[in-house]
Design a protein around this motif. Structure first.
Motif, PDB file in Angstrom:
ATOM      1  N   ILE A  69       0.842  -1.204   0.000  1.00  0.00           N
ATOM      2  CA  ILE A  69       0.000   0.000   0.000  1.00  0.00           C
ATOM      3  C   ILE A  69       0.876   1.252   0.000  1.00  0.00           C
ATOM      4  O   ILE A  69       0.636   2.187  -0.767  1.00  0.00           O
ATOM      5  CB  ILE A  69      -0.971  -0.004   1.196  1.00  0.00           C
ATOM      6  CG1 ILE A  69      -2.029  -1.103   1.024  1.00  0.00           C
ATOM      7  CG2 ILE A  69      -1.642   1.361   1.353  1.00  0.00           C
ATOM      8  CD1 ILE A  69      -2.857  -1.366   2.274  1.00  0.00           C
ATOM      9  N   LYS A  73       1.909   4.144  -3.395  1.00  0.00           N
ATOM     10  CA  LYS A  73       1.647   5.593  -3.364  1.00  0.00           C
ATOM     11  C   LYS A  73       2.693   6.368  -4.165  1.00  0.00           C
ATOM     12  O   LYS A  73       2.536   7.558  -4.382  1.00  0.00           O
ATOM     13  CB  LYS A  73       1.610   6.111  -1.916  1.00  0.00           C
ATOM     14  CG  LYS A  73       0.514   5.502  -1.070  1.00  0.00           C
ATOM     15  CD  LYS A  73      -0.861   5.802  -1.622  1.00  0.00           C
ATOM     16  CE  LYS A  73      -1.922   5.185  -0.720  1.00  0.00           C
ATOM     17  NZ  LYS A  73      -3.266   5.404  -1.213  1.00  0.00           N
ATOM     18  N   SER A 132      -0.446   6.265   4.508  1.00  0.00           N
ATOM     19  CA  SER A 132      -1.712   5.543   4.392  1.00  0.00           C
ATOM     20  C   SER A 132      -2.145   5.038   5.758  1.00  0.00           C
ATOM     21  O   SER A 132      -1.445   4.212   6.365  1.00  0.00           O
ATOM     22  CB  SER A 132      -1.550   4.359   3.434  1.00  0.00           C
ATOM     23  OG  SER A 132      -2.630   3.465   3.555  1.00  0.00           O
TER      24      SER A 132
END
Length: 161
Positions: A69, A73, A132
């Motif tokens: 994750i 980004k 995140s």
């Protein structure tokens, strides 16, 4: 924007990197379980030895998903780079703990190191949070398990002078 193929590769690489750390740690752990570890006095709440492998496998997969994750980004972002470097440090500390505790059979040094690992995981959660929130949240079970592992490590050190 990265293609779907790049994202799929990143996903599997992130999970594989974490599982590889677990595999390396198991090289030190597995031989010591039926011998040295089995003979130790253990603190209350110590789970059976068979519990550790599935728990760690799930934790390494969650770590890999969290890493993916953050990575997804964009590597070009400074906060992503910082988060991934901190993640790499804590992953190395994770492997080092297995080496110290099981490989060297040195609970005292492993106890000192698990304190560093705990701080590194907390730093990783904070760095991931900046990138995140879900990625940071995926690391919370890992922090909780390492907190429990620190209790077990201390108990083993105290009970086996």
């Amino acid at each position: 924007m990265a293609s779907i193929y790049v994202r799929v590769i990143q996903f599997f690489v992130a999970i594989a990197a974490c599982l590889l750390a677990g595999l390396i740690g198991s090289i030190f752990t597995t031989p010591a379980i039926p011998t040295w570890y089995a003979a130790l006095a253990k603190p209350a709440l110590t789970p059976p030895a068979w519990v550790f492998a599935p728990v760690w496998t799930v934790l390494f997969i969650l770590m890999g998903i969290a890493l993916y994750i953050v990575w997804s980004k964009g590597w070009g972002q400074k906060k992503v780079q910082v988060a991934m470097v901190i993640f790499a440090v804590q992953l190395a500390l994770n492997v080092l703990w297995s080496y110290l505790f099981f490989g060297l059979q040195a609970p005292f040094f492993a106890l000192l190191e698990i304190g560093l690992l705990w701080v590194a995981i907390l730093m990783t959660i904070c760095a991931f949070y900046r990138v995140s929130i879900p990625a940071a949240a995926l690391l919370v079970p890992y922090l909780l398990w390492v907190t429990f592992a620190a209790y077990l490590n201390y108990g083993i050190y105290a009970l086996n002078p």
